[in-house]
Design an enzyme around this catalytic site. Structure first.
Site, short mmCIF file in Angstrom:
data_model
loop_
_atom_site.label_atom_id
_atom_site.label_comp_id
_atom_site.label_asym_id
_atom_site.label_seq_id
_atom_site.Cartn_x
_atom_site.Cartn_y
_atom_site.Cartn_z
N HIS A 72 -7.05 -8.27 -36.10
CA HIS A 72 -5.73 -8.44 -36.72
C HIS A 72 -5.63 -9.82 -37.37
O HIS A 72 -6.39 -10.74 -37.04
CB HIS A 72 -4.62 -8.28 -35.68
CG HIS A 72 -4.75 -9.24 -34.54
ND1 HIS A 72 -4.42 -10.57 -34.66
CD2 HIS A 72 -5.21 -9.07 -33.28
CE1 HIS A 72 -4.67 -11.19 -33.51
NE2 HIS A 72 -5.16 -10.31 -32.65
N ASP A 354 -9.98 -9.84 -31.11
CA ASP A 354 -11.20 -10.65 -30.93
C ASP A 354 -12.03 -10.10 -29.77
O ASP A 354 -13.26 -10.11 -29.83
CB ASP A 354 -10.85 -12.14 -30.72
CG ASP A 354 -9.89 -12.38 -29.57
OD1 ASP A 354 -9.36 -11.41 -28.99
OD2 ASP A 354 -9.63 -13.56 -29.26
#
Length: 453
Positions: A72, A354
């Site tokens: 994102h 992540d």
């Protein structure tokens, strides 16, 4: 077409064949880490146009599928530093405010409609774009939206305009879209798709919900994966305890905000401080003083040292192999179907975090890669050889850089091949068989229940 330079230039811009010894010997003296530069790379603030290697191949090759895994975009912190004012960042989308994008205004209008989309489960209740005048925890910012509008535009120019991956009358069956259940991942996916698709049609958007951040779908039961993750967390803790400089900084910061050091550590201050840094907002102050750049540098430097040790110690690598197998297996199965002539799901988008991207990079053996920045993208391209149509090759790209030959399964092939790609079967064999060798297993189920050799 010679796509691989004879003397490849590394990311740091130095020519490895150069006679002059500019860099210190890496075996004895690792280069000094610049925490401020690394933080700027992580922020990924949209500025200059990005150079990318996506879509490069000899002219007789045909692109048949692209699978993209993104992190994102820029978000508001997930943690707050206790007893300090939260960073003042506006999550309303304002096209006249920087950073912006030529299609931001049209994106906002289009996202306001959106009722015809098919959204799995809880996704249908999430907003399609950020809209709070003071960002909520974890909310995508305008910077985050712009990062993915740019990603989509860049991929469109290459894959749609140049390689005609999707026709103008594309159908929902040609896409596979999946996101975790956070507004920031859904909104990032929509921003990228808005500028990528030949024509953004809500009726053709079918967004699937993935409840697991490692995208393990129905194959999440893996005891040894959890074991290696716990071991990795112990390693992290022990490295932190050994760092006296870090401890001194935490004690100092805790005094400034007036809380016990333990409580400050638990509030994960780096996440919050990165937000101040990325948005050019002054670090917080109290009557007892200000958190400053020196505090930030020490914490960020430790984070970078932790990443380096993580790669050396291999615990994370073992975790990564088990964590990412379900996602890589799904990817490989789809690539095989397309290589056999299926025309469905030729463009795939996984919108993730992540903690999704990082283990995939590790499992593939791409150890040179930086920790996933905001709006990072990992791309798998599938190519058909026009001279031998039964032969298929893959290219793997990370943030526009070709990392195909950094992967553990294609490193050696590079030395023997004249083509700037990797045979598809190398990836297939790695995912279906070689990933389990280190666990002395022959299947995912096996590997999930055995200790590594």
């Amino acid at each position: 077409v010679h796509l691989i330079p004879v003397n490849p230039v590394r990311e740091d811009g130095l020519n490895p064949k150069s006679r002059k010894r500019i860099m210190p010997d890496l075996l004895t003296e690792p280069p000094a880490i610049d925490p401020v530069y690394e933080a700027q790379v992580y922020c990924n603030v949209p500025s200059i146009a990005e150079r990318s290697m996506e879509g490069h191949a000899p002219h007789y090759f045909k692109l048949v599928s692209v699978q993209v895994l993104i992190r994102h975009g820029d978000r508001y912190p997930l943690y707050a530093i206790p007893k300090t004012k939260r960073p003042d960042i506006d999550c309303m989308l304002v096209p006249s405010r920087k950073p912006s994008h030529p299609q931001l205004e049209a994106f906002i209008k289009h996202m306001s409609k959106g009722s015809a989309a098919q959204m799995d489960g809880s996704l249908s209740s999430l907003p399609h774009f950020p809209s709070h005048s003071l960002c909520e925890m974890g909310e995508l910012t305008q910077t985050g939206v712009v990062q993915h509008l740019r990603n989509g535009q860049l991929l469109r120019e290459i894959y749609i305009n140049k390689h005609k991956l999707l026709p103008s009358d594309w159908t929902a069956k040609q896409l596979y879209l999946e996101t975790t259940g956070k507004s920031r991942t859904l909104q990032s996916a929509l921003a990228l798709l808005y500028t990528f698709l030949p024509d953004f049609d809500w009726k053709k958007i079918n967004m699937r919900h993935q409840w697991s951040t490692i995208f393990c779908s129905g194959s999440c039961d893996c005891p040894m994966r959890n074991h290696y993750l716990e071991e990795e967390q112990r390693r992290q803790y022990s490295l932190r305890v050994k760092n006296s400089n870090l401890e001194r900084i935490y004690v100092d910061m805790a005094k400034i905000v007036g809380i016990p050091t333990r409580q400050l550590r638990a509030s994960n201050p780096i996440d919050s401080l990165l937000c101040y840094f990325c948005h050019n907002v002054s670090f917080p102050c109290t009557k007892a003083g200000c958190i400053g750049m020196e505090h930030f540098k020490v914490i960020k430097r430790h984070q970078l040292e932790d990443e380096r040790e993580r790669q050396e110690k291999k615990l994370y690598f073992l975790y990564a192999l088990l964590a990412t197998h379900p996602l890589l297996n799904q990817t490989v199965n789809r690539l095989q179907r397309i290589a056999e002539g299926k025309k469905e799901e030729v463009f795939v988008l996984y919108s993730a975090h992540d903690v999704t991207l990082s283990p995939v990079l590790s499992a593939l053996g791409i150890t040179e890669a930086r920790f996933p920045r905001f709006a990072a993208r990992l791309v798998f391209e599938l190519w058909q050889d026009g001279k031998r149509p039964k032969e298929h090759f893959i290219r793997i790209l990370y943030n526009g850089a070709d990392v195909t030959f950094q992967t553990s399964f294609c490193k050696d092939h590079y030395k023997r091949s004249s083509k700037p790609m990797c045979p598809l079967e190398k990836l297939v064999n790695f995912v279906k068989r070689d990933m389990f060798l280190i666990f002395n297993g022959t299947s995912y189920y096996d590997a999930c229940r055995r200790r590594a050799l």
